[in-house]
Design an enzyme around this catalytic site. Sequence first.
Site, short mmCIF file in Angstrom:
data_model
loop_
_atom_site.label_atom_id
_atom_site.label_comp_id
_atom_site.label_asym_id
_atom_site.label_seq_id
_atom_site.Cartn_x
_atom_site.Cartn_y
_atom_site.Cartn_z
N CYS A 1 0.18 3.33 3.47
CA CYS A 1 0.67 2.93 4.80
C CYS A 1 1.80 1.91 4.75
CB CYS A 1 -0.48 2.40 5.66
SG CYS A 1 -1.08 0.76 5.15
N ASP B 1 19.66 -1.74 -19.59
CA ASP B 1 19.56 -2.87 -18.68
C ASP B 1 18.46 -3.80 -19.18
OD1 ASP B 1 19.18 -4.65 -16.61
OD2 ASP B 1 18.92 -3.14 -15.05
N CYS C 1 0.83 -1.19 0.00
CA CYS C 1 0.00 0.00 0.00
C CYS C 1 0.88 1.25 0.00
CB CYS C 1 -0.91 0.00 1.23
SG CYS C 1 -1.93 1.46 1.41
N CYS D 1 -6.37 -2.51 1.05
CA CYS D 1 -5.39 -2.60 2.14
C CYS D 1 -6.13 -2.93 3.43
CB CYS D 1 -4.64 -1.27 2.30
SG CYS D 1 -3.50 -1.26 3.70
N CYS E 1 -5.15 0.17 6.39
CA CYS E 1 -5.58 1.58 6.39
C CYS E 1 -6.88 1.81 5.62
CB CYS E 1 -4.48 2.48 5.83
SG CYS E 1 -4.27 2.35 4.02
#
Length: 445
Positions: free
Chosen positions: A215, A360, A212, A234, A237
């Site tokens: 939080c 990369d 999340c 979540c 929260c």
Amino acid sequence: MNIRRLIAIWSGRLIKTACQITGKQGVTLAGKVALSIYPPILKELAAEVRKDTFIVCGTNGKTTTNNLLSDFLVSNGNKVVCNHTGSNMLNGVVSAFVLSARLNGHLDADYACIEIDEASTVRVLPHFKPNYMVLTNLFRDQLDRYGEIDITMNLLSRAMKMAPNMKLLVNADDSLSTYLAMDNKNPYTTYGISEQVFKDQNSKEIREGRFCKRCGHKMEYKFYHYSQLGDYYCPKCGFKRPKPEFDASHIDMSDGLAFDVKASHIKANYRGFYNIYNILAVFGAASMAGIPTKNFNKVLGDYTPQFGRNEQFFINGTKVMLNLAKNPAGFNQNIGAVMTDTSPKDIIILINDNSQDGTDVSWLWDVDFDRLKDANASSITVTGIRGADMRLRLKYVDIASDLENDIEKAIESKIKNGTKNLYVLVNYTGLYSTHNILKKMEGKK
């Protein structure tokens, strides 16, 4: 009329023409020269758009969404500025306006549809303030250039603050895009897919939104669509997926793509689940701007994909599909689209590591290439600067491939001796040259 502005516009047009004659794209160079001659040119031309300016950002789907939105606006009788080729950094954006300007130095446009690279938004938005931003999704992309995804989110947040009245249309199924909209003060609307489409949830895909953003707690999902897109919440929260304003339902992918949104039934002869999001974004953006959507299906039927976005060619009896695949999420969706075609096929994969691709290429190890075992592929050929790396990646999942360093020879071989059904997947810098090769071959048929 400012003479420097006229010179800038004429110079941009001249450079574009010269590049076309010599077989080069030349879009960004035209913008770079025009901006150097007359720095206020983008600000002044953008101010001449009579109605609304849309910008489209996000990791995947920008070009298709932006071009489809532009085509829809044109179909409604509007004049539109659009960077169709996907040149989406500052110079490319400048070019879109400069090359659309008339020789008298003024713009004749009702709307602007401008695709902008996420990292470039903070360079572009000081020049004009869009009315709408469409945010398609946020995935990990080119780590050497963007860094971790938090850097991209911070740049987009800064851009949103530069245009506080800009309305956002974000993908509700992407927790990162949703959080970004909620964390800023811009008014926002969402689109998404509330029904579970795929029953098998055992994908090995890398999921960016596992934690999340509010939080830091691990997110829970009722279901995934792909990557981190799905119905998330979540448990700590309370941050969760909002109910989309533009919600696709009754999804059918048995014959192209079909779904319902609002009171409309949408039908498109496209492959790839991800295209539902692109279509939804266009439908939502047009609706937010108050543009009638009565002819939406006709526009979808008439739409011609640009430069390797489900672009089809027919060469000596072989159907060739060219598609851009430049990061794990996009490549996995391309593999999914290939697999919806159950007939025998040949596959060519081109991987470069130029600066525009990202130097990369470790992202190849985050792609579910093992799924190609079930793709009914008669052959897989790898090519490009990092063709050997691609071949090694396939070897690790026990998939045999042929290495051919020349993409033109690879294509010619499969047209001559293949299944007559060829898929060509390329990352960014291979796209333009491969497109040109295929157009040349198609012209010879």
